[in-house]
Design an enzyme around this catalytic site. Structure first.
Site, mmCIF file in Angstrom:
data_model
loop_
_atom_site.group_PDB
_atom_site.id
_atom_site.type_symbol
_atom_site.label_atom_id
_atom_site.label_comp_id
_atom_site.label_asym_id
_atom_site.label_seq_id
_atom_site.Cartn_x
_atom_site.Cartn_y
_atom_site.Cartn_z
ATOM 1 N N ASP A 1 -42.504 -35.465 27.763
ATOM 2 C CA ASP A 1 -42.996 -36.663 27.074
ATOM 3 C C ASP A 1 -43.775 -36.257 25.843
ATOM 4 O O ASP A 1 -44.967 -36.010 25.879
ATOM 5 C CB ASP A 1 -43.801 -37.516 28.045
ATOM 6 C CG ASP A 1 -42.889 -38.063 29.121
ATOM 7 O OD1 ASP A 1 -42.128 -38.982 28.803
ATOM 8 O OD2 ASP A 1 -42.898 -37.546 30.231
ATOM 9 N N THR A 2 -43.058 -36.242 24.744
ATOM 10 C CA THR A 2 -43.498 -35.596 23.521
ATOM 11 C C THR A 2 -42.873 -36.338 22.353
ATOM 12 O O THR A 2 -41.885 -37.036 22.530
ATOM 13 C CB THR A 2 -43.007 -34.123 23.530
ATOM 14 O OG1 THR A 2 -43.533 -33.481 24.679
ATOM 15 C CG2 THR A 2 -43.417 -33.369 22.283
ATOM 16 N N THR A 3 -43.444 -36.172 21.160
ATOM 17 C CA THR A 3 -42.780 -36.676 19.970
ATOM 18 C C THR A 3 -42.678 -35.570 18.939
ATOM 19 O O THR A 3 -43.587 -34.759 18.788
ATOM 20 C CB THR A 3 -43.515 -37.888 19.372
ATOM 21 O OG1 THR A 3 -42.726 -38.467 18.329
ATOM 22 C CG2 THR A 3 -44.879 -37.514 18.828
ATOM 23 N N GLN B 1 -46.030 -33.149 18.988
ATOM 24 C CA GLN B 1 -47.275 -33.626 19.575
ATOM 25 C C GLN B 1 -46.986 -34.308 20.902
ATOM 26 O O GLN B 1 -45.940 -34.924 21.071
ATOM 27 C CB GLN B 1 -47.935 -34.606 18.602
ATOM 28 C CG GLN B 1 -49.408 -34.736 18.754
ATOM 29 C CD GLN B 1 -49.809 -36.001 19.439
ATOM 30 O OE1 GLN B 1 -49.590 -37.088 18.933
ATOM 31 N NE2 GLN B 1 -50.376 -35.887 20.626
ATOM 32 N N SER B 2 -47.903 -34.170 21.874
ATOM 33 C CA SER B 2 -47.532 -34.589 23.224
ATOM 34 C C SER B 2 -48.725 -34.911 24.101
ATOM 35 O O SER B 2 -49.822 -34.373 23.918
ATOM 36 C CB SER B 2 -46.719 -33.463 23.883
ATOM 37 O OG SER B 2 -46.403 -33.760 25.216
#
Length: 566
Positions: free
Chosen positions: A378-380, A396-397
């Site tokens: 679960d990260t972007t 970023q996460s």
């Protein structure tokens, strides 16, 4: 480095890959990708949300550079995809300064509280690292990272970079499809904390697709950071609220853990693959595994008659190389501070050559062992290129969805659970210790070839290194362009041992049967599975002065170009 010179996805056959840039134009009806690359002489922002990408583009159009745009896009991502990322999480960034022709790395991953030790957890009756709750929380690194980026490279004040995120949190946004789907899976997790439930479950449920979600508390927190900088988070009112949450849940983080935290500038590590040079962040990240995997695959003649894209031989080699590289990662990599890690050995071509000899062309290895050295998904991820050729590769996460599940009341953001990646094994280089950073999954990447520079990344827990390697192989061996390489079917193996491997169903049934005969245990996924992560990429051809952008259809995002300046 050398001097630079209405979405409906069809299941497509990847027979002839698109040429790397514009070398050949195949007939539109026969091409092997669904989207075209975005091409512009001006800046491009590729992000997992069109709102975030647009925020970055607006900063570019108002005089900001790639770093300003990346901060703006990242801040908006924390508003519109709060399960994935936000100011309660960690950050890694690569910045390419075009004028200096130099690549910089920033490690803004947080450390464990000084009092969070194996002995402390053992006294709590724990024998393994908790994956949720108060004892999984490490100090968030994002805000300190933003400040260092803005201070060193930005043209705009942090307040201007954060303005779009503040407006979006205040005014609300319609929740997109994929965000709503993930949000809905985390309702029970969020109900474990009153402040989290109040923040993220309006009407006591997750918002549905198209419903407008507001987060006034987050807007207030971002405004405090815009006004007071990093100290507002680590020493001011936000810090006080975090410490109140620690007290409420019985955590050990104290004021010094927050106030004394500092992100660190690092030199990226690299290897060559064919005619590319590929860069990753050094440990405590997992990027070294991507480079080792590429070094192993360089011994295999991919892209030949029987090793083309999606062939049994190519996939078998990639899967087996992944296992060997990740076995080494698990054994040898942690926080390099206060301990010596064998990074140079694991990066060497000689090491890869020896590891490659262990690949059996006819059989899958179900028990990969690390080499012997003497002595969430679960990260972007987002990437930016500006009109001057400056580039940012940023990831970023929160670690897992909604992180620890704990919100400090009144802040509007969840605290991450990155501490869950520590080990309690005394023999591990990743052993938990106070003020230590855990082995990290999130990794930005960068690559160059001749006059080409490229910032790219593919999020998704332990998927990331293997996805990076597949992306580079698709470019270098199978001659895809950056959009085709992001769209191409992928495999992932998130476990380190065993013969299990997940694959998208666009790989042919014949190839899957042949892999099964070699011992691979295939878990079939959909055409564009979120298990394979989602990526973004920007590329600049310095000889032509032209930028390219690409965005993965496995996400809600988009690559958006900047309009020509007035």
């Amino acid at each position: 480095m050398q001097t630079p010179r209405g979405k409906r996805w069809h299941i497509l056959l990847f027979g002839l890959a698109a040429s790397f840039l514009l070398c050949e134009q195949s007939p539109a009806q026969d091409r092997g990708q669904a989207r075209s690359m975005v091409i512009s002489r001006n800046g491009i922002v590729a992000a997992e949300s069109p709102l975030a990408a647009q925020a970055g583009v607006q900063i570019l159009q108002h005089g900001g550079n790639a770093v300003d745009a990346a901060i703006a896009a990242n801040a908006v991502m924390g508003v519109v995809a709060p399960m994935m990322n936000g100011i309660g999480g960690d950050l890694f960034v690569m910045v390419y300064d075009a004028k200096a022709n130099k690549l910089y790395g920033l490690n803004a991953s947080g450390w464990a509280p000084k009092g969070l030790t194996p002995e402390y957890l053992h006294k709590q009756g724990l024998r393994d690292m908790p994956q949720q709750g108060i004892n999984a929380i490490t100090v968030p690194g994002v805000v300190d990272g933003w400040q260092k980026l803005a201070d060193r490279f930005g043209r705009k004040k942090l307040a201007e970079d954060l303005s779009a995120a503040i407006r979006t949190a205040q005014q609300g946004f319609p929740v997109p499809e994929m965000t709503a789907a993930v949000w809905g899976l985390e309702v029970d997790h969020l109900r474990g904390d009153d402040a989290a439930s109040k923040t993220y479950l309006p009407q006591d449920r997750a918002p549905k697709t198209g419903e407008v979600f507001h987060n006034a508390d987050l807007a207030q927190s971002l405004q405090a950071i815009a006004s007071g900088g990093r100290d507002a988070f680590y020493k001011g009112a936000i810090a006080a609220r975090i410490l109140d949450a620690m007290k409420r849940h019985g955590g050990v983080m104290n004021a010094q853990d927050l106030a004394e935290y500092s992100s660190e500038w690092n030199d990226p590590i690299s290897t060559t693959y064919r005619d590319w040079t590929v860069y990753e962040m050094p440990p405590n990240g997992q990027g070294l595994a991507a480079l080792e995997m590429l070094n192993i695959l360089e011994t295999v003649p991919l892209g030949q008659k029987d090793t083309g894209f999606g062939s049994t031989r190519a996939l078998h080699a990639e899967i087996e190389a992944k296992k060997l590289a990740y076995a080494d990662l698990a054994k040898y990599i942690g926080d390099p501070r206060k301990q010596k890690l064998p990074t140079d050995t694991l990066l060497s071509k000689a090491w890869a050559g020896e590891r490659a000899k262990l690949i059996d062309a006819d059989h899958a290895d179900c028990d990969p062992q690390p080499g012997l050295i003497s002595g969430g998904n679960d990260t972007t991820y987002l990437s930016v290129v500006d009109r001057d050729g400056n580039m940012v590769s940023l990831i970023q996460s929160n670690y897992s969805a909604f992180g620890s599940g704990i919100v400090a009341a009144g802040t509007g953001f969840v605290l991450h659970n990155r501490g869950g990646l520590f080990s309690l094994d005394p023999a591990s280089p990743n052993l938990l210790a106070g003020r230590k950073r855990p082995l990290h999954t999130i990794i930005p990447a960068f690559a160059q070839k001749g006059d080409i520079r490229m910032a790219f990344g593919i999020m998704g827990g332990w998927n990331q290194s293997q996805a990076h390697a597949q992306f580079i192989v698709d470019l270098a061996d199978f001659k895809m362009n950056i959009q085709g390489a992001l769209e191409a079917p992928r495999f992932t193996k998130k476990t380190f041992a065993g013969c299990d491997v997940a694959m998208e169903n666009r790989f042919s049934g014949k190839v899957r049967d042949e892999l099964t005969a070699k011992g691979h245990k295939i878990e079939l996924k959909g055409a564009f599975s979120s298990d394979m992560g989602g990526g973004q990429a920007v590329l600049r051809d310095f000889a032509a002065g032209v930028n390219y952008g690409a965005s993965d259809p496995r996400k809600d995002g988009e690559a958006i170009p900047e309009l020509p300046p007035d």
